[in-house]
Design a protein around this motif. Structure first.
Motif, PDB file in Angstrom:
ATOM      1  N   ASP A  32       0.801  -1.230   0.000  1.00 54.88           N
ATOM      2  CA  ASP A  32       0.000   0.000   0.000  1.00 54.88           C
ATOM      3  C   ASP A  32       0.829   1.273   0.000  1.00 54.88           C
ATOM      4  O   ASP A  32       0.301   2.356  -0.242  1.00 54.88           O
ATOM      5  CB  ASP A  32      -0.973   0.016   1.183  1.00 54.88           C
ATOM      6  CG  ASP A  32      -0.283  -0.171   2.516  1.00 54.88           C
ATOM      7  OD1 ASP A  32       0.963  -0.164   2.544  1.00 54.88           O
ATOM      8  OD2 ASP A  32      -0.980  -0.336   3.537  1.00 54.88           O
ATOM      9  N   ASP A  33       2.129   1.172   0.262  1.00 55.34           N
ATOM     10  CA  ASP A  33       2.973   2.363   0.208  1.00 55.34           C
ATOM     11  C   ASP A  33       3.490   2.641  -1.201  1.00 55.34           C
ATOM     12  O   ASP A  33       4.321   3.529  -1.406  1.00 55.34           O
ATOM     13  CB  ASP A  33       4.149   2.235   1.176  1.00 55.34           C
ATOM     14  CG  ASP A  33       5.057   1.050   0.846  1.00 55.34           C
ATOM     15  OD1 ASP A  33       4.781   0.342  -0.156  1.00 55.34           O
ATOM     16  OD2 ASP A  33       6.029   0.826   1.594  1.00 55.34           O
ATOM     17  N   GLY A  34       3.008   1.879  -2.174  1.00 52.18           N
ATOM     18  CA  GLY A  34       3.410   2.069  -3.559  1.00 52.18           C
ATOM     19  C   GLY A  34       4.605   1.245  -3.991  1.00 52.18           C
ATOM     20  O   GLY A  34       4.955   1.241  -5.168  1.00 52.18           O
ATOM     21  N   SER A  35       5.245   0.558  -3.061  1.00 49.63           N
ATOM     22  CA  SER A  35       6.402  -0.263  -3.423  1.00 49.63           C
ATOM     23  C   SER A  35       5.948  -1.599  -4.015  1.00 49.63           C
ATOM     24  O   SER A  35       4.803  -2.033  -3.820  1.00 49.63           O
ATOM     25  CB  SER A  35       7.277  -0.514  -2.192  1.00 49.63           C
ATOM     26  OG  SER A  35       6.556  -1.245  -1.206  1.00 49.63           O
ATOM     27  N   SER A  36       6.859  -2.254  -4.735  1.00 52.44           N
ATOM     28  CA  SER A  36       6.568  -3.550  -5.344  1.00 52.44           C
ATOM     29  C   SER A  36       7.884  -4.299  -5.524  1.00 52.44           C
ATOM     30  O   SER A  36       8.958  -3.716  -5.450  1.00 52.44           O
ATOM     31  CB  SER A  36       5.862  -3.374  -6.686  1.00 52.44           C
ATOM     32  OG  SER A  36       6.682  -2.670  -7.614  1.00 52.44           O
ATOM     33  N   ASN A  37       7.775  -5.592  -5.769  1.00 55.61           N
ATOM     34  CA  ASN A  37       8.958  -6.409  -5.970  1.00 55.61           C
ATOM     35  C   ASN A  37       8.623  -7.563  -6.907  1.00 55.61           C
ATOM     36  O   ASN A  37       7.570  -8.202  -6.779  1.00 55.61           O
ATOM     37  CB  ASN A  37       9.472  -6.944  -4.629  1.00 55.61           C
ATOM     38  CG  ASN A  37      10.951  -7.309  -4.701  1.00 55.61           C
ATOM     39  OD1 ASN A  37      11.566  -7.262  -5.765  1.00 55.61           O
ATOM     40  ND2 ASN A  37      11.529  -7.667  -3.568  1.00 55.61           N
ATOM     41  N   ALA A  38       9.520  -7.816  -7.836  1.00 54.54           N
ATOM     42  CA  ALA A  38       9.321  -8.903  -8.793  1.00 54.54           C
ATOM     43  C   ALA A  38       9.685 -10.241  -8.156  1.00 54.54           C
ATOM     44  O   ALA A  38      10.545 -10.310  -7.271  1.00 54.54           O
ATOM     45  CB  ALA A  38      10.172  -8.664 -10.045  1.00 54.54           C
ATOM     46  N   LEU A  39       9.029 -11.292  -8.621  1.00 54.92           N
ATOM     47  CA  LEU A  39       9.312 -12.613  -8.071  1.00 54.92           C
ATOM     48  C   LEU A  39       8.969 -13.696  -9.080  1.00 54.92           C
ATOM     49  O   LEU A  39       8.185 -13.490 -10.006  1.00 54.92           O
ATOM     50  CB  LEU A  39       8.528 -12.854  -6.786  1.00 54.92           C
ATOM     51  CG  LEU A  39       7.046 -13.239  -6.859  1.00 54.92           C
ATOM     52  CD1 LEU A  39       6.559 -13.696  -5.493  1.00 54.92           C
ATOM     53  CD2 LEU A  39       6.167 -12.113  -7.369  1.00 54.92           C
ATOM     54  N   THR A  40       9.606 -14.840  -8.915  1.00 50.88           N
ATOM     55  CA  THR A  40       9.221 -16.066  -9.610  1.00 50.88           C
ATOM     56  C   THR A  40       8.228 -16.785  -8.717  1.00 50.88           C
ATOM     57  O   THR A  40       8.433 -16.869  -7.509  1.00 50.88           O
ATOM     58  CB  THR A  40      10.451 -16.955  -9.844  1.00 50.88           C
ATOM     59  OG1 THR A  40      11.389 -16.251 -10.661  1.00 50.88           O
ATOM     60  CG2 THR A  40      10.059 -18.247 -10.526  1.00 50.88           C
ATOM     61  N   PHE A  41       7.134 -17.289  -9.291  1.00 46.49           N
ATOM     62  CA  PHE A  41       6.093 -17.844  -8.431  1.00 46.49           C
ATOM     63  C   PHE A  41       5.580 -19.194  -8.918  1.00 46.49           C
ATOM     64  O   PHE A  41       5.681 -19.543 -10.096  1.00 46.49           O
ATOM     65  CB  PHE A  41       4.910 -16.872  -8.313  1.00 46.49           C
ATOM     66  CG  PHE A  41       4.045 -16.807  -9.557  1.00 46.49           C
ATOM     67  CD1 PHE A  41       2.992 -17.706  -9.744  1.00 46.49           C
ATOM     68  CD2 PHE A  41       4.284 -15.861 -10.542  1.00 46.49           C
ATOM     69  CE1 PHE A  41       2.203 -17.650 -10.886  1.00 46.49           C
ATOM     70  CE2 PHE A  41       3.497 -15.793 -11.683  1.00 46.49           C
ATOM     71  CZ  PHE A  41       2.456 -16.704 -11.849  1.00 46.49           C
ATOM     72  N   ASN A  42       5.053 -19.945  -7.983  1.00 46.45           N
ATOM     73  CA  ASN A  42       4.191 -21.093  -8.235  1.00 46.45           C
ATOM     74  C   ASN A  42       2.917 -20.845  -7.447  1.00 46.45           C
ATOM     75  O   ASN A  42       2.968 -20.467  -6.279  1.00 46.45           O
ATOM     76  CB  ASN A  42       4.833 -22.409  -7.781  1.00 46.45           C
ATOM     77  CG  ASN A  42       5.842 -22.923  -8.783  1.00 46.45           C
ATOM     78  OD1 ASN A  42       6.790 -22.217  -9.125  1.00 46.45           O
ATOM     79  ND2 ASN A  42       5.655 -24.136  -9.245  1.00 46.45           N
ATOM     80  N   ALA A  43       1.760 -21.037  -8.081  1.00 46.45           N
ATOM     81  CA  ALA A  43       0.481 -20.781  -7.431  1.00 46.45           C
ATOM     82  C   ALA A  43      -0.446 -21.964  -7.644  1.00 46.45           C
ATOM     83  O   ALA A  43      -0.320 -22.697  -8.632  1.00 46.45           O
ATOM     84  CB  ALA A  43      -0.149 -19.498  -7.982  1.00 46.45           C
ATOM     85  N   ALA A  44      -1.377 -22.144  -6.730  1.00 48.28           N
ATOM     86  CA  ALA A  44      -2.328 -23.249  -6.860  1.00 48.28           C
ATOM     87  C   ALA A  44      -3.579 -22.956  -6.054  1.00 48.28           C
ATOM     88  O   ALA A  44      -3.556 -22.214  -5.066  1.00 48.28           O
ATOM     89  CB  ALA A  44      -1.709 -24.561  -6.386  1.00 48.28           C
ATOM     90  N   GLN A  45      -4.674 -23.561  -6.509  1.00 50.31           N
ATOM     91  CA  GLN A  45      -5.876 -23.629  -5.693  1.00 50.31           C
ATOM     92  C   GLN A  45      -6.050 -25.075  -5.247  1.00 50.31           C
ATOM     93  O   GLN A  45      -5.805 -26.008  -6.016  1.00 50.31           O
ATOM     94  CB  GLN A  45      -7.128 -23.177  -6.437  1.00 50.31           C
ATOM     95  CG  GLN A  45      -8.376 -23.202  -5.539  1.00 50.31           C
ATOM     96  CD  GLN A  45      -9.612 -22.663  -6.226  1.00 50.31           C
ATOM     97  OE1 GLN A  45      -9.867 -22.948  -7.391  1.00 50.31           O
ATOM     98  NE2 GLN A  45     -10.396 -21.884  -5.493  1.00 50.31           N
ATOM     99  N   PHE A  46      -6.475 -25.239  -3.994  1.00 46.02           N
ATOM    100  CA  PHE A  46      -6.676 -26.558  -3.428  1.00 46.02           C
ATOM    101  C   PHE A  46      -8.171 -26.840  -3.305  1.00 46.02           C
ATOM    102  O   PHE A  46      -8.991 -25.925  -3.365  1.00 46.02           O
ATOM    103  CB  PHE A  46      -5.974 -26.660  -2.072  1.00 46.02           C
ATOM    104  CG  PHE A  46      -4.495 -26.425  -2.163  1.00 46.02           C
ATOM    105  CD1 PHE A  46      -3.625 -27.473  -2.413  1.00 46.02           C
ATOM    106  CD2 PHE A  46      -3.966 -25.145  -2.038  1.00 46.02           C
ATOM    107  CE1 PHE A  46      -2.256 -27.251  -2.523  1.00 46.02           C
ATOM    108  CE2 PHE A  46      -2.606 -24.913  -2.154  1.00 46.02           C
ATOM    109  CZ  PHE A  46      -1.748 -25.974  -2.400  1.00 46.02           C
TER     110      PHE A  46
END
Length: 330
Positions: A32-46
């Motif tokens: 919410d302070d406007g900052s961000s960071n890039a990342l490699t991700f794995n995502a899933a729904q269970f």
């Protein structure tokens, strides 16, 4: 179309359970302070509705925080999967514990999402919507031909009608491909699984999001009929046999309960059709259900077999009192 983004770090999701649907790619977490960071991700729904994103940050300047990577809770997540899907979080995003063993140095993230939108860059027209239904087993009464990524399937479905505004849409509930195996799993483990999908043809002037209210009402009727809470956890928008858009929703999923007033076996299939039709109508005509539908949740929770008998008896008494109070008030 969105170019694919290769993932450089494999982040196993097994520690969180058996993934229902999974993705991998590169993305961005924002605060919410406007900052961000890039990342490699794995995502899933269970199958229990949880949506989990695991990430490895590209910038090591951040400091780890409960398996996350910032001194405040994130507000958003976006990314592109290795297959070219654009993924975006909707609603709340919060940190959770990072469970897998770390294989390389750096900062890691573990996030729980309230909703995840996945859009494929394509101009294909949507032909039908498919809602994944947790814990609903049944025997079909009508022949259904359904196109899936694995090929065309010929099966039997349970006909249903959805009311959206002043329009009525006819759809069918069909079993998922490995429904029998999954049904045995939930009965044995007292867990939760997507056993069926509600297939609704695309209707001019009505998009998938506008069906949500009608599907929620249908799930209430299905829950009462089976004596176990039935909810939807994802919606696939199909074009033929291809998924072009998916909404994942972190629903309030309860464990499967076998004490069904009306079982899903062959002998009860005609009665199931009649109950769904009458139950859906009752939701809009019953003064009790219009006043307070939480009475249904109280009833379902009282039927769950996992508690001690004394606890279940107490819940049942509470459900009866709640029903009496709602009835008298209405």
């Amino acid at each position: 179309s969105v170019p694919p983004a290769p993932a450089s770090v494999e982040l196993p999701l097994d520690d969180y359970g058996r993934a229902l649907i999974s993705y991998s790619g590169t993305g961005t977490v924002s605060w919410d302070d406007g900052s961000s960071n890039a990342l490699t991700f794995n995502a899933a729904q269970f199958a229990d509705g949880r949506i989990v994103v695991l990430g490895h940050y590209a910038n090591d300047d951040v400091v780890s925080w409960f398996g996350g990577s910032h001194n405040s809770e994130p507000t958003g997540f976006t990314g592109v999967t290795s297959e070219g899907w654009a993924v975006t979080s909707e609603g709340n995003v919060r940190s959770t514990n990072y469970l897998p063993k770390t294989s390389i140095e750096g900062s890691y993230a573990a996030l729980r999402l309230n909703q995840l939108e996945c859009l494929r860059g394509t101009t294909l027209e949507v032909t039908d919507h498919r809602f994944g239904l947790v814990n609903f087993d049944f025997e079909g009464t009508v022949s259904v031909t359904i196109a899936r990524p694995s090929g065309t399937h010929y099966t039997h479905g349970l006909p249903v009608s959805l009311t959206v505004g002043d329009r009525t849409i006819t759809g069918a509930i069909v079993a998922v491909e490995d429904a029998d195996h999954l049904h045995r799993r939930v009965m044995t483990h007292k867990s939760a699984e997507v056993l069926a999908e509600l297939v609704v043809p695309k209707t001019d002037g009505i998009d998938g999001a506008e069906l949500v209210g009608a599907v929620r009402d249908l799930c209430v009727a299905l829950s009462v009929m089976r004596g176990t809470k039935v909810v939807w956890v994802y919606r696939h928008d199909f074009s033929g046999n291809q998924i072009v858009h998916t909404t994942h929703r972190s629903s309030n999923v309860k464990a499967y309960s076998p004490w069904a007033p009306l079982r899903g076996d062959y002998d009860n299939r005609a009665a199931s059709v009649a109950f769904v039709h009458g139950g859906a109508a009752a939701l809009s005509t019953s003064d009790v259900l219009k006043a307070d539908r939480s009475v249904v949740d109280a009833y379902l929770d009282a039927k769950v077999e996992h508690d001690f008998l004394e606890t279940r008896a107490g819940k049942l008494a509470l459900a009866i009192e709640k029903l009496k109070h709602t009835f008298l008030r209405s």
